[in-house]
Design a protein around this motif. Structure first.
Motif, PDB file in Angstrom:
ATOM      1  N   GLU A  90       0.843  -1.200   0.000  1.00 52.43           N
ATOM      2  CA  GLU A  90       0.000   0.000   0.000  1.00 52.43           C
ATOM      3  C   GLU A  90       0.876   1.247   0.000  1.00 52.43           C
ATOM      4  O   GLU A  90       0.617   2.204  -0.732  1.00 52.43           O
ATOM      5  CB  GLU A  90      -0.913   0.030   1.224  1.00 52.43           C
ATOM      6  CG  GLU A  90      -1.985  -1.018   1.247  1.00 52.43           C
ATOM      7  CD  GLU A  90      -2.747  -1.028   2.566  1.00 52.43           C
ATOM      8  OE1 GLU A  90      -3.972  -1.237   2.514  1.00 52.43           O
ATOM      9  OE2 GLU A  90      -2.135  -0.824   3.634  1.00 52.43           O
TER      10      GLU A  90
ATOM     11  N   LYS B  52       2.268   1.885  -3.356  1.00 50.83           N
ATOM     12  CA  LYS B  52       1.267   2.460  -4.264  1.00 50.83           C
ATOM     13  C   LYS B  52       1.037   3.935  -3.974  1.00 50.83           C
ATOM     14  O   LYS B  52       0.889   4.744  -4.888  1.00 50.83           O
ATOM     15  CB  LYS B  52      -0.054   1.702  -4.155  1.00 50.83           C
ATOM     16  CG  LYS B  52      -0.024   0.345  -4.807  1.00 50.83           C
ATOM     17  CD  LYS B  52      -1.349  -0.372  -4.631  1.00 50.83           C
ATOM     18  CE  LYS B  52      -1.244  -1.807  -5.092  1.00 50.83           C
ATOM     19  NZ  LYS B  52      -2.448  -2.578  -4.793  1.00 50.83           N
TER      20      LYS B  52
ATOM     21  N   GLY C  14       4.369   5.646  -5.191  1.00 51.79           N
ATOM     22  CA  GLY C  14       4.454   5.477  -6.635  1.00 51.79           C
ATOM     23  C   GLY C  14       5.854   5.442  -7.201  1.00 51.79           C
ATOM     24  O   GLY C  14       6.248   4.465  -7.813  1.00 51.79           O
TER      25      GLY C  14
END
Length: 112
Positions: A45, A48, A51
């Motif tokens: 997570e 993400k 990035g």
């Protein structure tokens, strides 16, 4: 009021320098901000949310923050492995500083 002379000062001995040594690094403050906003976050997570960070860099950033006692790492004994990260009380004490930086950025953002 006592007059201070810059030639007698040593920045490395200040609280500012110590704090900066804990939170400086390309992604440390970003990781702290994510944990401040979301509470408990798993490794993928976190990847993400950021990035642009590599797995290796994220791993080393998390290890450094854990070593400095700013974040908790909780590993669950299961397959597949599950690891969660959260702020320690020491890490939570940085929230007013992070909030202040957010407020400053909102007020002083220069729109292109």
């Amino acid at each position: 009021m006592k007059e201070r002379c810059i030639s007698k000062e040593c920045l490395k001995d200040t609280g500012f320098s110590y704090t900066l040594s804990l939170i400086s690094g390309k992604y440390k403050m970003t990781v702290l901000y994510i944990l401040m906003e979301f509470g408990v976050v798993r490794f993928n997570e976190m990847k993400k949310y950021i990035g642009t960070i590599s797995y290796k860099t994220l791993s080393s950033t998390l290890k450094e923050l854990e070593a400095d006692k700013l974040i908790n790492r909780k590993e669950y004994p299961q397959i597949p492995p599950k690891v969660e990260y959260s702020l320690t009380e020491r890490g939570k004490s940085l929230i007013p500083i992070l909030d202040g930086m957010c407020e400053w950025g909102d007020k002083n953002r220069i729109n292109d």
